[in-house]
Design an enzyme around this catalytic site. Structure first.
Site, PDB file in Angstrom:
ATOM      1  N   GLU A 138      32.303  70.202  76.992  1.00 21.04           N
ATOM      2  CA  GLU A 138      31.980  68.738  76.691  1.00 21.04           C
ATOM      3  C   GLU A 138      31.062  68.088  77.369  1.00 21.04           C
ATOM      4  OE1 GLU A 138      33.625  68.429  73.839  1.00 21.04           O
ATOM      5  OE2 GLU A 138      35.590  68.380  74.144  1.00 21.04           O
TER       6      GLU A 138
ATOM      7  N   HIS B 107      29.135  69.618  71.846  1.00 20.39           N
ATOM      8  CA  HIS B 107      29.803  70.512  72.546  1.00 20.39           C
ATOM      9  C   HIS B 107      29.369  71.884  72.063  1.00 20.39           C
ATOM     10  CE1 HIS B 107      33.887  70.491  70.256  1.00 20.39           C
ATOM     11  NE2 HIS B 107      33.209  71.560  69.862  1.00 20.39           N
TER      12      HIS B 107
ATOM     13  N   ASN C  80      29.889  65.917  68.834  1.00 20.96           N
ATOM     14  CA  ASN C  80      29.359  65.360  70.140  1.00 20.96           C
ATOM     15  C   ASN C  80      28.808  66.253  70.797  1.00 20.96           C
ATOM     16  OD1 ASN C  80      31.164  67.283  71.073  1.00 20.96           O
ATOM     17  ND2 ASN C  80      32.656  66.188  72.237  1.00 20.96           N
TER      18      ASN C  80
ATOM     19  N   ASP D  51      36.356  80.011  73.343  1.00 20.72           N
ATOM     20  CA  ASP D  51      37.341  79.267  73.861  1.00 20.72           C
ATOM     21  C   ASP D  51      38.586  79.520  73.304  1.00 20.72           C
ATOM     22  OD1 ASP D  51      36.565  78.380  71.238  1.00 20.72           O
ATOM     23  OD2 ASP D  51      35.201  76.931  71.854  1.00 20.72           O
TER      24      ASP D  51
HETATM   25  C1  GLP Z   1      35.172  73.475  67.717  1.00 20.75           C
HETATM   26  C2  GLP Z   1      35.116  74.920  68.593  1.00 20.75           C
HETATM   27  C3  GLP Z   1      33.604  75.107  68.806  1.00 20.75           C
HETATM   28  C4  GLP Z   1      32.914  74.867  67.398  1.00 20.75           C
HETATM   29  C5  GLP Z   1      33.108  73.286  67.278  1.00 20.75           C
HETATM   30  C6  GLP Z   1      32.454  72.842  65.824  1.00 20.75           C
HETATM   31  O1  GLP Z   1      36.327  72.815  68.302  1.00 20.75           O
HETATM   32  N1  GLP Z   1      35.831  74.931  69.900  1.00 20.75           N
HETATM   33  O2  GLP Z   1      33.306  76.588  69.174  1.00 20.75           O
HETATM   34  O3  GLP Z   1      31.821  75.366  67.297  1.00 20.75           O
HETATM   35  O4  GLP Z   1      34.149  72.955  67.557  1.00 20.75           O
HETATM   36  O5  GLP Z   1      33.545  73.039  64.970  1.00 20.75           O
HETATM   37  P1  GLP Z   1      33.357  73.156  63.398  1.00 20.75           P
HETATM   38  O6  GLP Z   1      32.379  74.488  63.079  1.00 20.75           O
HETATM   39  O7  GLP Z   1      34.754  73.188  62.833  1.00 20.75           O
HETATM   40  O8  GLP Z   1      32.654  71.750  63.027  1.00 20.75           O
END
Ligand code: GLP
Length: 265
Positions: free
Chosen positions: A160, A155, A153, A82
């Site tokens: 989402e 995702h 959440n 992303d």
């Molecule tokens: C982010 C990314 C995701 C990631 C998730 C968890 O915003 N877009 O690809 O896996 O949210 O983030 P974190 O690893 O900081 O908990």
């Protein structure tokens, strides 16, 4: 030290590590093996990569393994999950900057083989552009491995939560998404203020993620415990995108720490 334990949840394999850092060592070893096996079999490896805080120690370890001569990225192509939209690749908060800084700049990977969505594509073209990404991945023969984190959440990438049917959710292609309030709140620290977080992002879709030949999911810390339990023990639902991984369970390996596993039983 507590040993690594394996839990089987409705056909999904979850490996529970005493610490996130040990899980990240295992993840880096898994990626290294995938690169070696794919390059031996097909002359190249295609990796789907993730950002966020979770995979940082994995990238650190991959850089160390590369420096020690244990793995080469010469024949590797990467596709990142992303990118915020809109954002310039040179922006300090872009995922392009993150990937260059934490991984690509330290490897022998050819720069033209590191693919991230470009957050500057004009809005009129963005849907076509996102669909092109799916065709690029398919043209490379598909992903050998998809590395995933999981949002609070549920995702995956920036797919989402939504109220579409499971049938539709499993077919979601790469596209532009509006970010969920929990995602915006969690990104606030990176941008300095929630008001500065871009409201949208480009994401690789659920379908191309699930098509990867193997999927490695990382979840660490107490904040991920509730969503991890929902993803693994709950029903498959688009409200918890990570639960859709159940449809590919034989190809998915979950690497988690004890804190994230607290509600798995
Ligand atoms: C982010 C990314 C995701 C990631 C998730 C968890 O915003 N877009 O690809 O896996 O949210 O983030 P974190 O690893 O900081 O908990």
């Amino acid at each position: 030290m507590m040993p690594v334990r394996s839990i089987e949840i409705a056909g999904s394999t979850v490996r529970v590590f005493p610490s996130a850092s040990l899980a990240c060592v295992a993840a880096a070893d898994f990626i290294t093996r995938t690169i070696q096996e794919a390059t031996e079999a097909r002359g190249r490896a295609v990796l789907g990569l993730a950002t966020g805080h979770t995979p940082l120690p994995v990238y650190k370890r991959l850089v160390a393994l590369h420096r020690a001569g244990e793995v080469s990225f010469r024949d590797v192509s990467t596709y990142n999950l992303d990118e915020y939209y809109p954002i310039a690749p040179t922006d300090l908060q872009s995922y392009r900057t993150y990937m260059d800084r934490h991984l690509f700049d330290h490897l022998d990977i050819p720069p033209n083989r590191t693919h991230l969505f470009d957050g500057t594509v004009p809005e009129a073209f963005v849907a076509d552009y996102a669909a092109t990404f799916d065709r690029w991945i398919a043209a490379e023969g598909g992903l050998d491995l998809q590395l995933l984190g999981i949002g609070r959440n549920g995702h995956i990438g920036f797919n989402e939560p939504s109220d579409v049917s499971v049938h539709e959710a499993l077919r979601l292609p790469s596209r532009l998404m509006a970010l969920h309030p929990i995602t915006l709140a969690d990104a606030a620290a990176d941008f300095g203020d929630e008001g500065l977080v871009p409201r949208r992002a480009l994401t690789i879709g659920v379908a191309p993620i699930l098509a990867a030949r193997s999927i490695l999911v990382l979840a660490f810390g107490p904040k991920k415990a509730e969503i991890l339990a929902q993803a693994l023990r709950g029903p498959m639902t688009a409200e918890v995108p990570a639960s859709l991984l159940q449809s590919a369970r034989a190809r998915v390996t979950w690497l988690v720490d004890e804190a994230a596993a607290a509600r798995l039983g």
